[in-house]
Structure formats: structure tokens, C-alpha cells
Design a protein around this motif. Structure first.
Motif, PDB file in Angstrom:
ATOM      1  N   GLN A  50       7.138   1.103  -8.691  1.00 21.02           N
ATOM      2  CA  GLN A  50       7.215   0.291  -9.901  1.00 21.02           C
ATOM      3  C   GLN A  50       8.624   0.364 -10.470  1.00 21.02           C
ATOM      4  O   GLN A  50       9.372   1.277 -10.164  1.00 21.02           O
ATOM      5  CB  GLN A  50       6.207   0.820 -10.938  1.00 21.02           C
ATOM      6  CG  GLN A  50       4.824   0.281 -10.662  1.00 21.02           C
ATOM      7  CD  GLN A  50       3.730   1.238 -11.091  1.00 21.02           C
ATOM      8  OE1 GLN A  50       4.017   2.243 -11.738  1.00 21.02           O
ATOM      9  NE2 GLN A  50       2.508   0.939 -10.735  1.00 21.02           N
ATOM     10  N   ASN A  51       8.939  -0.605 -11.305  1.00 18.01           N
ATOM     11  CA  ASN A  51      10.236  -0.614 -11.993  1.00 18.01           C
ATOM     12  C   ASN A  51      11.441  -0.643 -11.062  1.00 18.01           C
ATOM     13  O   ASN A  51      12.501  -0.134 -11.410  1.00 18.01           O
ATOM     14  CB  ASN A  51      10.379   0.591 -12.941  1.00 18.01           C
ATOM     15  CG  ASN A  51       9.224   0.653 -13.921  1.00 18.01           C
ATOM     16  OD1 ASN A  51       8.795  -0.378 -14.428  1.00 18.01           O
ATOM     17  ND2 ASN A  51       8.715   1.850 -14.152  1.00 18.01           N
ATOM     18  N   VAL A  52      11.277  -1.181  -9.865  1.00 11.72           N
ATOM     19  CA  VAL A  52      12.432  -1.360  -8.993  1.00 11.72           C
ATOM     20  C   VAL A  52      12.899  -2.802  -9.156  1.00 11.72           C
ATOM     21  O   VAL A  52      12.092  -3.730  -9.125  1.00 11.72           O
ATOM     22  CB  VAL A  52      12.076  -1.091  -7.513  1.00 11.72           C
ATOM     23  CG1 VAL A  52      13.262  -1.364  -6.621  1.00 11.72           C
ATOM     24  CG2 VAL A  52      11.619   0.340  -7.346  1.00 11.72           C
ATOM     25  N   GLU A  55      16.008  -7.767  -7.196  1.00 11.97           N
ATOM     26  CA  GLU A  55      17.291  -8.450  -7.005  1.00 11.97           C
ATOM     27  C   GLU A  55      18.358  -7.446  -6.559  1.00 11.97           C
ATOM     28  O   GLU A  55      19.145  -7.721  -5.640  1.00 11.97           O
ATOM     29  CB  GLU A  55      17.693  -9.149  -8.315  1.00 11.97           C
ATOM     30  CG  GLU A  55      18.942  -9.984  -8.179  1.00 11.97           C
ATOM     31  CD  GLU A  55      19.175 -10.901  -9.377  1.00 11.97           C
ATOM     32  OE1 GLU A  55      18.198 -11.281 -10.071  1.00 11.97           O
ATOM     33  OE2 GLU A  55      20.342 -11.227  -9.637  1.00 11.97           O
ATOM     34  N   LYS A  56      18.358  -6.257  -7.186  1.00 15.82           N
ATOM     35  CA  LYS A  56      19.312  -5.214  -6.751  1.00 15.82           C
ATOM     36  C   LYS A  56      19.000  -4.745  -5.337  1.00 15.82           C
ATOM     37  O   LYS A  56      19.915  -4.461  -4.558  1.00 15.82           O
ATOM     38  CB  LYS A  56      19.266  -4.012  -7.707  1.00 15.82           C
ATOM     39  CG  LYS A  56      19.874  -4.289  -9.073  1.00 15.82           C
ATOM     40  CD  LYS A  56      20.103  -2.986  -9.828  1.00 15.82           C
ATOM     41  CE  LYS A  56      20.531  -3.246 -11.252  1.00 15.82           C
ATOM     42  NZ  LYS A  56      21.010  -2.024 -11.933  1.00 15.82           N
ATOM     43  N   VAL A  57      17.710  -4.639  -5.001  1.00  8.33           N
ATOM     44  CA  VAL A  57      17.318  -4.216  -3.650  1.00  8.33           C
ATOM     45  C   VAL A  57      17.879  -5.208  -2.627  1.00  8.33           C
ATOM     46  O   VAL A  57      18.506  -4.824  -1.630  1.00  8.33           O
ATOM     47  CB  VAL A  57      15.779  -4.109  -3.522  1.00  8.33           C
ATOM     48  CG1 VAL A  57      15.355  -3.888  -2.071  1.00  8.33           C
ATOM     49  CG2 VAL A  57      15.234  -2.989  -4.415  1.00  8.33           C
ATOM     50  N   SER A  58      17.679  -6.499  -2.886  1.00  5.02           N
ATOM     51  CA  SER A  58      18.170  -7.535  -1.971  1.00  5.02           C
ATOM     52  C   SER A  58      19.692  -7.468  -1.845  1.00  5.02           C
ATOM     53  O   SER A  58      20.235  -7.449  -0.732  1.00  5.02           O
ATOM     54  CB  SER A  58      17.727  -8.911  -2.481  1.00  5.02           C
ATOM     55  OG  SER A  58      18.417  -9.933  -1.805  1.00  5.02           O
ATOM     56  N   THR A 131      19.181   7.251  -7.009  1.00  4.14           N
ATOM     57  CA  THR A 131      18.155   6.471  -7.715  1.00  4.14           C
ATOM     58  C   THR A 131      17.143   5.973  -6.675  1.00  4.14           C
ATOM     59  O   THR A 131      17.409   6.009  -5.460  1.00  4.14           O
ATOM     60  CB  THR A 131      18.782   5.248  -8.416  1.00  4.14           C
ATOM     61  OG1 THR A 131      19.342   4.392  -7.423  1.00  4.14           O
ATOM     62  CG2 THR A 131      19.866   5.662  -9.413  1.00  4.14           C
ATOM     63  N   THR A 132      16.013   5.451  -7.160  1.00  7.04           N
ATOM     64  CA  THR A 132      15.033   4.865  -6.232  1.00  7.04           C
ATOM     65  C   THR A 132      15.704   3.786  -5.382  1.00  7.04           C
ATOM     66  O   THR A 132      15.466   3.701  -4.176  1.00  7.04           O
ATOM     67  CB  THR A 132      13.840   4.286  -7.017  1.00  7.04           C
ATOM     68  OG1 THR A 132      13.266   5.347  -7.774  1.00  7.04           O
ATOM     69  CG2 THR A 132      12.782   3.712  -6.093  1.00  7.04           C
ATOM     70  N   LEU A 133      16.573   2.980  -6.005  1.00  7.35           N
ATOM     71  CA  LEU A 133      17.282   1.938  -5.257  1.00  7.35           C
ATOM     72  C   LEU A 133      18.060   2.542  -4.080  1.00  7.35           C
ATOM     73  O   LEU A 133      17.973   2.048  -2.947  1.00  7.35           O
ATOM     74  CB  LEU A 133      18.239   1.185  -6.187  1.00  7.35           C
ATOM     75  CG  LEU A 133      19.113   0.137  -5.503  1.00  7.35           C
ATOM     76  CD1 LEU A 133      18.283  -1.065  -5.072  1.00  7.35           C
ATOM     77  CD2 LEU A 133      20.255  -0.317  -6.422  1.00  7.35           C
TER      78      LEU A 133
END
Ligand code: GDP
Ligand code: FE
Ligand code: FE
Length: 200
Positions: A50-52, A55-58, A131-133
Motif C-alpha cells: 500500500q501507499n506505493v 508513477e515513481k515505480v514506473s 524506501t519501499t520504492l
């Protein structure tokens, strides 16, 4: 099934298609296709969290190997021009494309989001704090569908179940592999090992 994220946050000043064109123009077809697989793997892994910010992941996935095909001179010039830690001059492409890559990403792609840039900085060596990212990019790069090493299916199952367990798995196996072939170990790789494997 490919997942297409619409960019709305202006982290990259353009559309996903425009970013893809820029990335494609700097990479071989083989590496460009790896980058697309890392994006899809990271988006897929993100569903467990959750809370990822997808857009940053992509964006982080699409740019993680952006500088991988630059010459040694390009990296050396960038390290000098930006007054980065001079110890970096003792390393090579394997380390530079992650740690120095963000300088090319800022200058050429105009992406300045520090969480995205940190995910790129840490994608090869990991980091004591991620971070999770950053964890998603580190693991997606390791597990994208064309990765094939003994235990890859176990690593995938583990990571989908528990992202931190995946980070521990990769950190331990990569360090073991580098030591077995008597490679130089980048100090951050040891710090990642200490924080994730030894002290966890
Ligand atoms: P790729 O860019 O998609 O091929 O994947 P990575 O960026 O994760 O890895 C690039 C290379 O760096 C791999 O061959 C890793 O084994 C290697 N690597 C990771 N950590 C270290 C390190 O501490 N020292 C050295 N010499 N190589 C490393
Ligand atoms: Fe890489
Ligand atoms: Fe990669």
C-alpha cells in the motif's frame, strides 16, 4: 498483460511514451527490453504494497539502467564535473551506472525526485536504508522474467510474499557470488549486507 501508468505528477516533464523514447534512444534493444520487463515486474510486485506511488515505480524502473551504455570517459567526466566523491574513479561501469547514473538522469531527462534517484543509486548494491520504492526496483531488476539462476523461482515466491525477505536473499546471494569470483566489493554492498543480512 502490460500495465500502462499515466503520468500526472510531473516527476518527469512528459508522458510515459516520451520517457520510453528517450530511454530507448540510449540503450540497445536487449537492454531496453530488460528495462520494460523491470517496469512490469516492479508494478506487479507493487500490488502487494500500500501507499506505493506507481508513477515513481514506473519512472524509476524505466530509468534504472539509463546510463549503463555510456563510456568510461563519460562517467569519469561526469564524476569530475559534478565534484562527486573521487573514490568513484576507482570503480567501473557496474557501480557507476547505478551510483552516477542519476547525474545523467537529472541532466538529460530532467527528473529530480530524490526518492526516484535514490532507487536508481541503490539498484545495484542495495543500501542500508531503502524506501519501499528502492526495494521494489532492487528486487524487480533481480527477478524480471528473463532472469534465470538456480533458485530464481524460490526468490520470486519469497519476494512476492515478503519484500524484505527478498532483499535479504538477493543481498546474501550477490555478495556470496562476488566473493566466490574474487571481485572487488563496493563498500555500500558490505553496508547493505551488514544491515540486511548480518544484523537483521
Ligand atoms: P543490470 O544492470 O540489470 O545488469 O544489473 P545490476 O545493476 O544489478 O548489476 C550490475 C552488475 O554489478 C552485476 O554483475 C552485479 O553482480 C555487479 N555488482 C553488484 N554489486 C557489486 C559490487 O559490490 N562489486 C562489484 N565488482 N560488482 C558488483
Ligand atoms: Fe543495473
Ligand atoms: Fe537492470
Amino acid at each position: 498483460m502490460n500495465e500502462i501508468i499515466e503520468y500526472k505528477e510531473n516527476i518527469f516533464p512528459g508522458t510515459r511514451d516520451e520517457l520510453i523514447s528517450l530511454v530507448r534512444s540510449k540503450l540497445s534493444t536487449k537492454r531496453f527490453e530488460h528495462v520494460l520487463r523491470v517496469e512490469q515486474t516492479a508494478l506487479d510486485l507493487s500490488k502487494q504494497h500500500q501507499n506505493v506511488d506507481l508513477e515513481k515505480v514506473s519512472i524509476a524502473a524505466l530509468v534504472h539502467d539509463y546510463a549503463k551504455e555510456r563510456s568510461n570517459d563519460d562517467f569519469i567526466n561526469k564524476i569530475k564535473e559534478k565534484h562527486l566523491d573521487q573514490d568513484l574513479l576507482n570503480w567501473n561501469n557496474a557501480i557507476w551506472h547505478g551510483v552516477v547514473g542519476p547525474e545523467f538522469i537529472k541532466d538529460e531527462l530532467r527528473i529530480y525526485d530524490e526518492e526516484v534517484l535514490d532507487a536508481v543509486r541503490y539498484h545495484t548494491t542495495g543500501n542500508a536504508y531503502m524506501t519501499t520504492l528502492a526495494k521494489l526496483i532492487y528486487m524487480a531488476d533481480y527477478l524480471e522474467p528473463h532472469r534465470d539462476f538456480p533458485g530464481v523461482e524460490d526468490a520470486r515466491n519469497l519476494t512476492y510474499h515478503d519484500l524484505d525477505a527478498g532483499v535479504i536473499y538477493q543481498t546474501w546471494h550477490t555478495l556470496k557470488y562476488l566473493i566466490e569470483k574474487k571481485s572487488l566489493i563496493y563498500p555500500a554492498t558490505i553496508l547493505t549486507y551488514n544491515s540486511w543480512v548480518a544484523k537483521h
